[in-house]
Design a protein around this motif. Sequence first.
Motif, PDB file in Angstrom:
ATOM      1  N   SER A   1       0.825  -1.208   0.000  1.00 25.63           N
ATOM      2  CA  SER A   1       0.000   0.000   0.000  1.00 25.63           C
ATOM      3  C   SER A   1       0.863   1.263   0.000  1.00 25.63           C
ATOM      4  CB  SER A   1      -0.942  -0.011   1.201  1.00 25.63           C
ATOM      5  OG  SER A   1      -0.211  -0.233   2.371  1.00 25.63           O
TER       6      SER A   1
ATOM      7  N   ARG B   1       1.803   9.056   0.428  1.00 27.59           N
ATOM      8  CA  ARG B   1       1.143   8.538   1.608  1.00 27.59           C
ATOM      9  C   ARG B   1       1.511   9.457   2.782  1.00 27.59           C
ATOM     10  NH1 ARG B   1       2.291   2.396   3.592  1.00 27.59           N
ATOM     11  NH2 ARG B   1       0.338   2.031   4.656  1.00 27.59           N
TER      12      ARG B   1
ATOM     13  N   ARG C   1       2.622  10.058   8.665  1.00 29.17           N
ATOM     14  CA  ARG C   1       2.173   9.303   9.831  1.00 29.17           C
ATOM     15  C   ARG C   1       1.950   7.823   9.496  1.00 29.17           C
ATOM     16  NH1 ARG C   1      -1.300  11.622  14.093  1.00 29.17           N
ATOM     17  NH2 ARG C   1      -0.993  13.550  12.951  1.00 29.17           N
ATOM     18  N   GLU C   2       1.438   7.558   8.264  1.00 26.47           N
ATOM     19  CA  GLU C   2       1.192   6.173   7.849  1.00 26.47           C
ATOM     20  C   GLU C   2       2.414   5.540   7.203  1.00 26.47           C
ATOM     21  OE1 GLU C   2      -2.178   5.762   5.223  1.00 26.47           O
ATOM     22  OE2 GLU C   2      -3.316   7.157   6.477  1.00 26.47           O
TER      23      GLU C   2
END
Lengths: 370, 370
Positions: free
Chosen positions: A189, A194, A197-198
Amino acid sequence: MPVATLVEVLDRVDDDTETDIVQDLPPEQAELVLPLLEDRETVVHLLQYPEDSAGGLMSPDVLRLQADWTIDETIQYLREQHPDSEQPYYLYVVDSDGRLRGILSLRQLIASPPNTRLAEIMTRDVISVAAHADREEAAERMRHYDLLALPVVDAEGRLLGVITSDDVLDVQVEEATEDMFRMAGLDESASIFRPIREAAPPRLAWLMVNLVTASLAAITVSLFEGTIQKVAALAIFMPMVAGMGGNAGIQTITLVVRSLALGEITTRDAMAVIRHEATLALIKGIVIGLVAGTIAAIWQDSIWLGAIVGVAMLANIANATIVGVLVPLTLKMLRADPALGSGIFVTTFSDAIGFLVFLGLATLLLSRLT
Amino acid sequence: MPVATLVEVLDRVDDDTETDIVQDLPPEQAELVLPLLEDRETVVHLLQYPEDSAGGLMSPDVLRLQADWTIDETIQYLREQHPDSEQPYYLYVVDSDGRLRGILSLRQLIASPPNTRLAEIMTRDVISVAAHADREEAAERMRHYDLLALPVVDAEGRLLGVITSDDVLDVQVEEATEDMFRMAGLDESASIFRPIREAAPPRLAWLMVNLVTASLAAITVSLFEGTIQKVAALAIFMPMVAGMGGNAGIQTITLVVRSLALGEITTRDAMAVIRHEATLALIKGIVIGLVAGTIAAIWQDSIWLGAIVGVAMLANIANATIVGVLVPLTLKMLRADPALGSGIFVTTFSDAIGFLVFLGLATLLLSRLT
C-alpha cells in the motif's frame, strides 16, 4: 462519508467495483450499507469470493444463451436485455443446468444467416477459469491466450461471471508494483504521497529488520578485529567484496522473481536454474576476482593481498548468486511471495559470508600480509 | 529458418505481430521476406511507426462506418466484410476524409431499431491516441479509462488503426519487467534461460561498472587507513552505516521509479516529493541512528563511538534518500529511463558518503576513541 451518499455512489458503479469497495469498508459500515444497495443480491453473491481470487475479479453480469436458439432469436433476446453493460464481446452458451457449453462472438452472430442455430457456429472448446483460482492465474491465462474476456465457472462447470481484460490490466500492474515494492521491503500500500504518519512506521520497521541483519555482518567483522588492527588496509577492500557480491546476487534474484511472476519457470526448474546461474557466477567471479585482485595487488603493492581479495570476490559472487536463486524458490515452495524481502537476504548473506571469507583468509595468511 | 517457412508462419499471424517480427529480423532477411508476404502493404505501412509508439502497437484492420448509414445497412456491411478478425467490439464512424467522428458498440448496434442512423446513436466524444505517441501513453490512457480498444489517429485526426487491450497487457508487463531489470542493471532482453554465451557479457559489463563505483568507496576508506589502524573497531560499524543508507535509498528510489512509471508523479512534483521523502528520512535517520548508536555505545563500551555511529547513520540515511529522489527525477528530465542503473547510484553514494562522514567524524574525535 454519510451512508446515504455512499449508497448513492455505490449504486452508480459496476458490480465488481461495488463489491471491492464494500469489501474494503469497516465491517460495521458495510453492514449498514449492504441492505440499502440496489444490487445487494449480486454484491452478497460476489462477497463470498476473496478479493484476490478469479471470482473476486469477475462481474456476474453475463448473458446466458441456449444452443438451440437461432441467430434471430438471439438478436431479439439481446435487444430485450437493455444492454447498458459495457461487457459482452463474447456470448456464452449454457445448457439447462447453467453449465458453460460454448462461446461465440457478436461479430459471428452478425455475420451468420439469421436462421442458423447457435450450436452450429459456437466454439465448444471454451477457455475458462475456476472461481476459486488465484486472480493471477486468470490474468496469466488471458495474457497467454490473448483473450479480451474470460468466463468464470464453479466446480460443476456452471457459468458464474466473466472477467474482462481491463480488470486484468489492473491486476498485472498491481502485481508488478507489489513485487518491486516487496523486494525493496515496502508494503504494497506504499505510495509516494502517503501521509508521513502512515508511511513512517512500515518503513522504519523494515529498516529495523535490516539493522538486525546488518548486525550479523558487524559481528562477523568483530571476530577479526585483531587482524584489521594489524592490517588496516583490509578495511579498504571490505566494502568492495561485500558490494560486488550484493550486486551479483540482486541481478540473479531479480531475474528469478520476475521469471516466477511471469510463469516462465516453476519450482520444478530449480536444478536447471541453479546450474545456469552457477555457471554464470563462476564466469563473473573469475573475471571480477582477477580484475579486483590485480587492482588490490598493485594499489597496496602486495601479491598476497591481491590474491585474498580475488579469491574472496569469487567466493562471494558465487555465494550471493546461489542465495539469489534459493531464496525466491524456497519462498515459492513455502507458498509465500518470492519477492518478499528478497533484497535483505542477499545483502545479509553477501555481507556476512563475504567478510568471513575475506577476513578469514587474511587471518590465515596474516604472516604474508605484515 | 528458411525464407519460405518464415513467410508461411508470418502469413498466419496478426498484422501487428507480423510487423513486430519483421522489425526484429536482420535487415538482409527482412528485405528477402517482405516482398513475399500476403499483407506486405499493411506491414510496410506499419513499419513506419517505431515499435515503442502507439502506431507500432496498433492493428490497421479496422472497419470504417459512415454516420448516415442505418443500423440495417451497417449490419449488412459487417456481414459482407467476412469478420475473421478478432477485433471490433467498438465500431468507428469516420467522415469523408477518414477523420474519426464517432464510436458505437456492437451491442448498441444490435439493441437499436433497424432504421436508426448511426449519427443518432454514436458517441461523438471519442478518446483516441496519436500514432506517434509513446506506447506507454496509449497503455496509460486505456488503463485510466478502462477501455478495451483505443483508436489511433494521425495529426489530422484520420483513423489509422486500433489498439486492443490484449496488446496493452503485454506492454504493461514488459515495461514493469524492464524497470525491475534496469534497476538491477540487467538489460531488457535478459531471461532466465538465456544462453551463457549471451548472458555473461552484459552482466559482466554491469559488474565492471559496479567495480569502478565500488573503488570510490574503497578510496574513501583508504583516506582514513591511519584512523582505522588506531581504532580497528570502526571497521565493525562500516558495513552497518553504509548498508542502512543503501536500504533506505533503495526504498525511496523504488517508490519514485514506480510512481513515475504509473504516471502518479511527474518531474514537476520534484519539490513536493523531496519535501515528503526528506521528512521521512529525518524520522528514519533519527530513530535508526539512536538505536544503532546505542547498540554501538554499549557493545564497544564507548559513548563517543556510539555518538559517531548514530550521527553518521542519520547523515547517510538522509543522503541516500535525497539521492534516491534526485537520480530518477534527473534521468526523467534528461528523457532517459528513470530506472536506468538507479541501484548503482544509491549504493555508490551511500557507501562513499557514509564512510566519509563516519570515518571523518572518527578522525576528528580520535582522541576520544583511543
